[in-house]
Design a protein around this motif. Structure first.
Motif, mmCIF file in Angstrom:
data_model
loop_
_atom_site.group_PDB
_atom_site.id
_atom_site.type_symbol
_atom_site.label_atom_id
_atom_site.label_comp_id
_atom_site.label_asym_id
_atom_site.label_seq_id
_atom_site.Cartn_x
_atom_site.Cartn_y
_atom_site.Cartn_z
ATOM 1 N N ARG A 126 66.687 83.328 19.975
ATOM 2 C CA ARG A 126 67.045 81.905 19.947
ATOM 3 C C ARG A 126 68.477 81.710 19.448
ATOM 4 O O ARG A 126 69.232 80.914 20.013
ATOM 5 C CB ARG A 126 66.067 81.129 19.054
ATOM 6 N N VAL A 143 68.619 71.039 20.283
ATOM 7 C CA VAL A 143 68.471 71.985 19.169
ATOM 8 C C VAL A 143 69.845 72.437 18.678
ATOM 9 O O VAL A 143 70.084 72.566 17.468
ATOM 10 C CB VAL A 143 67.613 73.192 19.588
ATOM 11 N N ASN A 153 61.937 80.101 25.157
ATOM 12 C CA ASN A 153 62.349 79.628 23.840
ATOM 13 C C ASN A 153 62.707 78.151 23.818
ATOM 14 O O ASN A 153 62.660 77.530 22.749
ATOM 15 C CB ASN A 153 63.550 80.444 23.360
ATOM 16 N N PHE A 154 63.089 77.608 24.962
ATOM 17 C CA PHE A 154 63.482 76.203 25.054
ATOM 18 C C PHE A 154 62.894 75.606 26.330
ATOM 19 O O PHE A 154 62.667 76.319 27.305
ATOM 20 C CB PHE A 154 65.008 76.066 25.071
ATOM 21 N N ASP A 155 62.680 74.284 26.313
ATOM 22 C CA ASP A 155 62.104 73.625 27.480
ATOM 23 C C ASP A 155 63.091 73.527 28.644
ATOM 24 O O ASP A 155 62.689 73.313 29.779
ATOM 25 C CB ASP A 155 61.621 72.215 27.118
ATOM 26 N N ASP A 174 66.705 70.377 26.097
ATOM 27 C CA ASP A 174 66.102 70.791 24.835
ATOM 28 C C ASP A 174 67.021 71.743 24.084
ATOM 29 O O ASP A 174 67.199 71.633 22.862
ATOM 30 C CB ASP A 174 64.748 71.456 25.098
ATOM 31 N N LEU A 175 67.616 72.678 24.798
ATOM 32 C CA LEU A 175 68.546 73.624 24.189
ATOM 33 C C LEU A 175 69.715 72.884 23.547
ATOM 34 O O LEU A 175 70.129 73.203 22.421
ATOM 35 C CB LEU A 175 69.050 74.602 25.254
#
Length: 227
Positions: free
Chosen positions: A31, A79, A69-71, A75-76
């Motif tokens: 991540r 975050v 790890n991300f949608d 989303d990335l």
């Protein structure tokens, strides 16, 4: 103006001495590497110009690793915003808390903000781009608002600390003063990015000092409006 420093200051996850990463450590490392790559790609290409393929490739992973790890890109980015705002908030808090007066705290925080503008102009432009994107999409808007509320919460806490440390009271609630300071910081950043020579580096500190002089008074000299 110098370009952004694209390497996040946080240390990468290290394996335990003489052993492998645990599954949780490996996932955290993946991540972080994806977020570091996203920071560089977004800063270079913008939110709309960046692709998940480009980000995954820059991190050395497949797009499958990114989606596990991300949608997705949105989303990335959200975050990433949270991580970067946390880091900026930490820097500003450190610049403020060690000062011995309200005016010195205002000047210290303002200097740190101006340093961030010069150090990471592309990142600030990216946040502005995503703010505009979120305002046009009702589904995304609450997520963007939540990220920007992070900084206001930090500012509210710093204001409350100053009121307590210097035995002051406020002419308006700390939360409202934080909104005004946050708006001032954003506006100064836009002006500085557009026309660096027109905005003196000390301008924000001077305006903040005037704002705090008008918004604070010694405790017990007026009706308390909130902290």
């Amino acid at each position: 103006m110098a370009g952004p420093q694209l390497q996040h200051p946080g240390a990468a996850t290290e394996p335990p001495p003489g052993g492998r990463l645990t599954r949780e450590q490996s996932r955290a490392q993946t991540r972080e590497r994806l977020l570091d790559a996203a920071r560089a790609v977004f800063a270079r290409s913008g939110f709309h110009g960046a692709s998940v393929d480009e980000i995954a490739s820059a991190a050395g992973y497949s797009t499958g690793a990114l989606y596990s790890n991300f949608d997705g890109k949105e989303d990335l980015f959200i975050v990433l915003m949270e991580r970067e705002i946390d880091e900026h908030a930490r820097e500003i808090a450190e610049a403020v808390r060690s000062r011995s007066s309200v005016s010195e705290r205002a000047a210290g925080g303002a200097r740190r903000w101006m340093t961030m503008i010069e150090r990471e102009p592309d990142l600030l432009l990216l946040f502005m781009e995503f703010w505009a994107y979120g305002m046009r999409d009702a589904a995304v808007r609450p997520k963007v608002a939540e990220r920007f509320a992070q900084m206001r919460e930090v500012l509210t806490g710093l204001i409350a600390d100053g009121v307590r440390d210097f035995d002051l009271e406020l002419a308006l609630p700390a939360e409202e003063l934080a909104i005004a300071i946050d708006a001032l910081a954003d506006g100064i950043a836009r002006q500085k990015l557009a026309d660096p020579d027109a905005v003196p580096d000390e301008l924000m500190g001077s305006v903040l000092a005037l704002l705090f002089a008008a918004a604070t008074r010694p405790a017990g000299t007026g009706t308390r409006s909130g902290q």
